[in-house]
Design a protein around this motif. Structure first.
Motif, PDB file in Angstrom:
ATOM      1  N   ARG A 170      31.743  41.152  37.757  1.00  0.00           N
ATOM      2  CA  ARG A 170      33.086  40.820  37.311  1.00  0.00           C
ATOM      3  C   ARG A 170      33.592  41.903  36.372  1.00  0.00           C
ATOM      4  O   ARG A 170      32.809  42.688  35.847  1.00  0.00           O
ATOM      5  CB  ARG A 170      33.114  39.476  36.585  1.00  0.00           C
ATOM      6  CG  ARG A 170      32.942  38.254  37.477  1.00  0.00           C
ATOM      7  CD  ARG A 170      33.075  37.002  36.645  1.00  0.00           C
ATOM      8  NE  ARG A 170      33.106  35.796  37.436  1.00  0.00           N
ATOM      9  CZ  ARG A 170      33.340  34.588  36.917  1.00  0.00           C
ATOM     10  NH1 ARG A 170      33.569  34.438  35.631  1.00  0.00           N
ATOM     11  NH2 ARG A 170      33.359  33.525  37.687  1.00  0.00           N
TER      12      ARG A 170
ATOM     13  N   CYS B  55      46.563  44.708  36.170  1.00  0.00           N
ATOM     14  CA  CYS B  55      46.466  43.637  37.169  1.00  0.00           C
ATOM     15  C   CYS B  55      47.078  44.090  38.490  1.00  0.00           C
ATOM     16  O   CYS B  55      46.467  43.934  39.551  1.00  0.00           O
ATOM     17  CB  CYS B  55      47.150  42.372  36.658  1.00  0.00           C
ATOM     18  SG  CYS B  55      46.843  40.925  37.698  1.00  0.00           S
TER      19      CYS B  55
ATOM     20  N   ASN C 207      44.927  44.762  41.980  1.00  0.00           N
ATOM     21  CA  ASN C 207      45.235  44.010  43.196  1.00  0.00           C
ATOM     22  C   ASN C 207      45.673  44.893  44.360  1.00  0.00           C
ATOM     23  O   ASN C 207      45.782  44.415  45.486  1.00  0.00           O
ATOM     24  CB  ASN C 207      46.263  42.926  42.907  1.00  0.00           C
ATOM     25  CG  ASN C 207      45.612  41.718  42.252  1.00  0.00           C
ATOM     26  OD1 ASN C 207      44.580  41.248  42.694  1.00  0.00           O
ATOM     27  ND2 ASN C 207      46.213  41.245  41.185  1.00  0.00           N
TER      28      ASN C 207
ATOM     29  N   ARG D  52      40.384  40.712  43.694  1.00  0.00           N
ATOM     30  CA  ARG D  52      41.307  39.665  43.267  1.00  0.00           C
ATOM     31  C   ARG D  52      41.307  39.684  41.737  1.00  0.00           C
ATOM     32  O   ARG D  52      40.287  39.397  41.113  1.00  0.00           O
ATOM     33  CB  ARG D  52      40.868  38.294  43.783  1.00  0.00           C
ATOM     34  CG  ARG D  52      41.100  38.092  45.274  1.00  0.00           C
ATOM     35  CD  ARG D  52      40.645  36.719  45.746  1.00  0.00           C
ATOM     36  NE  ARG D  52      39.258  36.436  45.421  1.00  0.00           N
ATOM     37  CZ  ARG D  52      38.201  36.878  46.104  1.00  0.00           C
ATOM     38  NH1 ARG D  52      38.377  37.624  47.176  1.00  0.00           N
ATOM     39  NH2 ARG D  52      36.977  36.571  45.727  1.00  0.00           N
ATOM     40  N   ALA D  53      42.442  40.061  41.157  1.00  0.00           N
ATOM     41  CA  ALA D  53      42.572  40.136  39.704  1.00  0.00           C
ATOM     42  C   ALA D  53      43.643  39.157  39.247  1.00  0.00           C
ATOM     43  O   ALA D  53      44.618  38.919  39.953  1.00  0.00           O
ATOM     44  CB  ALA D  53      42.953  41.554  39.273  1.00  0.00           C
ATOM     45  N   ALA D  54      43.442  38.602  38.058  1.00  0.00           N
ATOM     46  CA  ALA D  54      44.382  37.618  37.523  1.00  0.00           C
ATOM     47  C   ALA D  54      44.742  37.962  36.083  1.00  0.00           C
ATOM     48  O   ALA D  54      43.858  38.233  35.263  1.00  0.00           O
ATOM     49  CB  ALA D  54      43.772  36.215  37.582  1.00  0.00           C
TER      50      ALA D  54
ATOM     51  N   ALA E 259      41.686  31.078  37.205  1.00  0.00           N
ATOM     52  CA  ALA E 259      41.430  32.365  37.866  1.00  0.00           C
ATOM     53  C   ALA E 259      40.091  32.328  38.584  1.00  0.00           C
ATOM     54  O   ALA E 259      39.962  32.820  39.714  1.00  0.00           O
ATOM     55  CB  ALA E 259      41.462  33.509  36.854  1.00  0.00           C
TER      56      ALA E 259
ATOM     57  N   ASN F 282      40.913  30.758  42.317  1.00  0.00           N
ATOM     58  CA  ASN F 282      41.217  32.027  42.972  1.00  0.00           C
ATOM     59  C   ASN F 282      40.032  32.966  43.115  1.00  0.00           C
ATOM     60  O   ASN F 282      40.179  34.046  43.684  1.00  0.00           O
ATOM     61  CB  ASN F 282      42.347  32.744  42.231  1.00  0.00           C
ATOM     62  CG  ASN F 282      43.585  31.886  42.186  1.00  0.00           C
ATOM     63  OD1 ASN F 282      43.975  31.393  41.146  1.00  0.00           O
ATOM     64  ND2 ASN F 282      44.201  31.655  43.331  1.00  0.00           N
TER      65      ASN F 282
ATOM     66  N   ALA G 138      38.717  35.004  41.172  1.00  0.00           N
ATOM     67  CA  ALA G 138      39.080  36.326  40.667  1.00  0.00           C
ATOM     68  C   ALA G 138      37.854  37.029  40.097  1.00  0.00           C
ATOM     69  O   ALA G 138      37.167  36.480  39.242  1.00  0.00           O
ATOM     70  CB  ALA G 138      40.168  36.213  39.603  1.00  0.00           C
ATOM     71  N   GLN G 139      37.616  38.234  40.587  1.00  0.00           N
ATOM     72  CA  GLN G 139      36.505  39.030  40.056  1.00  0.00           C
ATOM     73  C   GLN G 139      36.898  39.729  38.769  1.00  0.00           C
ATOM     74  O   GLN G 139      36.043  40.192  38.018  1.00  0.00           O
ATOM     75  CB  GLN G 139      36.070  40.125  41.044  1.00  0.00           C
ATOM     76  CG  GLN G 139      35.752  39.668  42.434  1.00  0.00           C
ATOM     77  CD  GLN G 139      36.797  40.181  43.411  1.00  0.00           C
ATOM     78  OE1 GLN G 139      37.983  39.988  43.215  1.00  0.00           O
ATOM     79  NE2 GLN G 139      36.346  40.814  44.487  1.00  0.00           N
TER      80      GLN G 139
ATOM     81  N   ILE H 185      39.673  39.709  35.328  1.00  0.00           N
ATOM     82  CA  ILE H 185      40.781  39.176  34.542  1.00  0.00           C
ATOM     83  C   ILE H 185      41.381  40.335  33.756  1.00  0.00           C
ATOM     84  O   ILE H 185      40.693  41.288  33.406  1.00  0.00           O
ATOM     85  CB  ILE H 185      40.400  38.010  33.609  1.00  0.00           C
ATOM     86  CG1 ILE H 185      39.312  38.399  32.616  1.00  0.00           C
ATOM     87  CG2 ILE H 185      40.034  36.784  34.423  1.00  0.00           C
ATOM     88  CD1 ILE H 185      39.092  37.378  31.506  1.00  0.00           C
TER      89      ILE H 185
ATOM     90  N   TRP I 106      36.492  32.007  31.193  1.00  0.00           N
ATOM     91  CA  TRP I 106      36.407  32.596  32.536  1.00  0.00           C
ATOM     92  C   TRP I 106      34.956  32.796  32.960  1.00  0.00           C
ATOM     93  O   TRP I 106      34.589  32.472  34.093  1.00  0.00           O
ATOM     94  CB  TRP I 106      37.182  33.913  32.555  1.00  0.00           C
ATOM     95  CG  TRP I 106      37.168  34.640  33.852  1.00  0.00           C
ATOM     96  CD1 TRP I 106      37.696  34.215  35.039  1.00  0.00           C
ATOM     97  CD2 TRP I 106      36.620  35.926  34.103  1.00  0.00           C
ATOM     98  NE1 TRP I 106      37.503  35.177  36.013  1.00  0.00           N
ATOM     99  CE2 TRP I 106      36.851  36.240  35.447  1.00  0.00           C
ATOM    100  CE3 TRP I 106      35.962  36.859  33.296  1.00  0.00           C
ATOM    101  CZ2 TRP I 106      36.436  37.439  36.023  1.00  0.00           C
ATOM    102  CZ3 TRP I 106      35.567  38.052  33.855  1.00  0.00           C
ATOM    103  CH2 TRP I 106      35.796  38.331  35.202  1.00  0.00           C
TER     104      TRP I 106
END
Length: 154
Positions: A62, A74, A78, A84-86, A97, A101, A103-104, A106, A125
């Protein structure tokens, strides 16, 4: 967990506070791939690409990226197929996230939030994990399908 951290000059102080927090916990292997040590100018897109590659090639699981608002890193992350970023500026979005989603990465803004909130966001997270059998799995699969559909080289 192996974590990659990255920040531009506007997000570096926030990221440093997060890195120190994570180091005190002693639970994670941390690699900081922020702006070059020589201080040379670099866009956050270049830095984000370098750090996201660490996730794609398995050097990290991550990532936590910071810039002034968190928006630029971000968007940049993406753009990279497979990422996948949030953008997260509260603990609820950090939790979602991961849970909704997968998300890897943040992202956070050093000019938007303070270090104590950033630490809580990161802790939330990191303690949240995507369940591939959850109702959100179809949405994540659809995101991945879009990623593959639109991934173009050149």
């Amino acid at each position: 967990m192996k974590l990659v951290l990255a920040a531009d000059s506007a997000g570096k102080s926030l990221l440093d506070a997060v890195a120190a927090h994570l180091a005190r916990q002693g639970e994670h292997e941390i690699v900081d791939l922020s702006v070059p040590a020589d201080g040379s100018a670099e866009t956050y897109a270049v830095m984000t690409d370098r750090a996201a590659e660490a996730i794609l090639d398995g050097r990290a699981e991550r990532g936590i990226f910071c810039c002034g608002t968190g928006i630029g890193v971000c968007i940049s992350a993406n753009k990279i197929p497979g990422i996948r970023a949030a953008l997260t500026h509260d603990t609820y979005s950090a939790s979602r996230a991961a849970l909704s989603n997968d998300a890897q990465i943040i992202t956070m803004g050093g000019r938007v939030i303070g270090p104590e909130l950033a630490k809580s966001i990161v802790d939330t997270w990191l303690s949240s994990h995507f369940d591939p059998a959850s109702p959100s799995a179809a949405n994540v699969q659809a995101i991945d399908d879009l990623d593959r559909k639109h991934a173009r080289i050149g």
